[in-house]
Scaffold this motif. Structure first.
Motif, short mmCIF file in Angstrom:
data_model
loop_
_atom_site.label_atom_id
_atom_site.label_comp_id
_atom_site.label_asym_id
_atom_site.label_seq_id
_atom_site.Cartn_x
_atom_site.Cartn_y
_atom_site.Cartn_z
N SER A 11 0.54 -1.30 -0.01
CA SER A 11 0.08 -0.14 0.01
C SER A 11 0.80 1.30 -0.06
CB SER A 11 -0.88 0.13 1.15
OG SER A 11 -0.18 0.01 2.40
N ASP A 12 0.24 2.29 -0.29
CA ASP A 12 0.85 3.57 -0.33
C ASP A 12 1.56 3.74 1.16
OD1 ASP A 12 0.35 4.39 -2.95
OD2 ASP A 12 -1.32 5.29 -2.41
N ALA A 13 0.96 3.71 2.15
CA ALA A 13 1.20 3.76 3.70
C ALA A 13 2.55 2.91 3.91
CB ALA A 13 0.20 3.44 4.48
N THR A 14 2.64 1.86 3.35
CA THR A 14 3.65 0.78 3.48
C THR A 14 4.89 1.34 2.86
OG1 THR A 14 2.32 -0.90 3.69
CG2 THR A 14 4.60 -1.48 3.33
N ILE A 15 4.52 1.66 1.37
CA ILE A 15 5.83 2.74 0.68
C ILE A 15 6.12 3.84 1.44
CG2 ILE A 15 6.50 3.53 -1.41
CD1 ILE A 15 6.04 0.68 -1.73
N PHE A 16 5.42 4.66 2.01
CA PHE A 16 5.84 5.75 2.70
C PHE A 16 6.55 5.29 3.95
CE2 PHE A 16 2.22 8.68 1.17
CZ PHE A 16 2.93 9.13 0.18
N ALA A 17 6.29 4.43 4.59
CA ALA A 17 7.07 3.75 5.74
C ALA A 17 8.36 3.53 5.44
CB ALA A 17 6.31 2.68 6.67
N MET A 18 8.39 2.79 4.49
CA MET A 18 9.90 2.13 3.86
C MET A 18 10.83 3.35 3.73
SD MET A 18 9.39 -1.35 1.83
CE MET A 18 8.61 -0.73 0.37
N TRP A 19 10.52 4.29 2.88
CA TRP A 19 11.13 5.62 2.67
C TRP A 19 11.38 6.40 4.05
CZ3 TRP A 19 13.90 6.84 -1.21
CH2 TRP A 19 13.53 6.70 -2.43
N GLY A 20 10.53 6.54 5.01
CA GLY A 20 10.54 7.21 6.33
C GLY A 20 11.72 6.44 7.00
#
Length: 77
Positions: A11-20
């Motif tokens: 999900s987009d949230a998971t992608i954001f968490a990986m970048w974060g």
């Protein structure tokens, strides 16, 4: 290059968490670089990388991305 299914269907949230998480890790490395520069023995050997600024900016960006990720996970979208 074939991406793993975990990343392709994340999900987009998971992608954001990986970048974060990556930015927070970079912030830790920059913090350690700044600490090493502060404890140098030769006062003239300053270096050219602005470790303090890099640490602060990546910490802020990583925290924002992690907050967006948690918000996305809690919202269920």
């Amino acid at each position: 290059m074939k991406l793993p299914d975990f990343i392709r269907f994340a999900s987009d949230a998971t992608i954001f968490a990986m970048w974060g998480g990556g930015l927070l890790l970079l912030s830790l490395v920059a913090f350690l670089g700044d600490r090493r520069r502060m404890k140098r023995t030769s006062i003239d050997a300053v270096g050219w990388v602005p470790w303090r600024d890099l640490s602060a900016l990546t910490l802020f960006a990583g925290m924002v991305l992690m907050a967006v990720a948690v918000s996305g996970w809690m919202g269920g979208k």
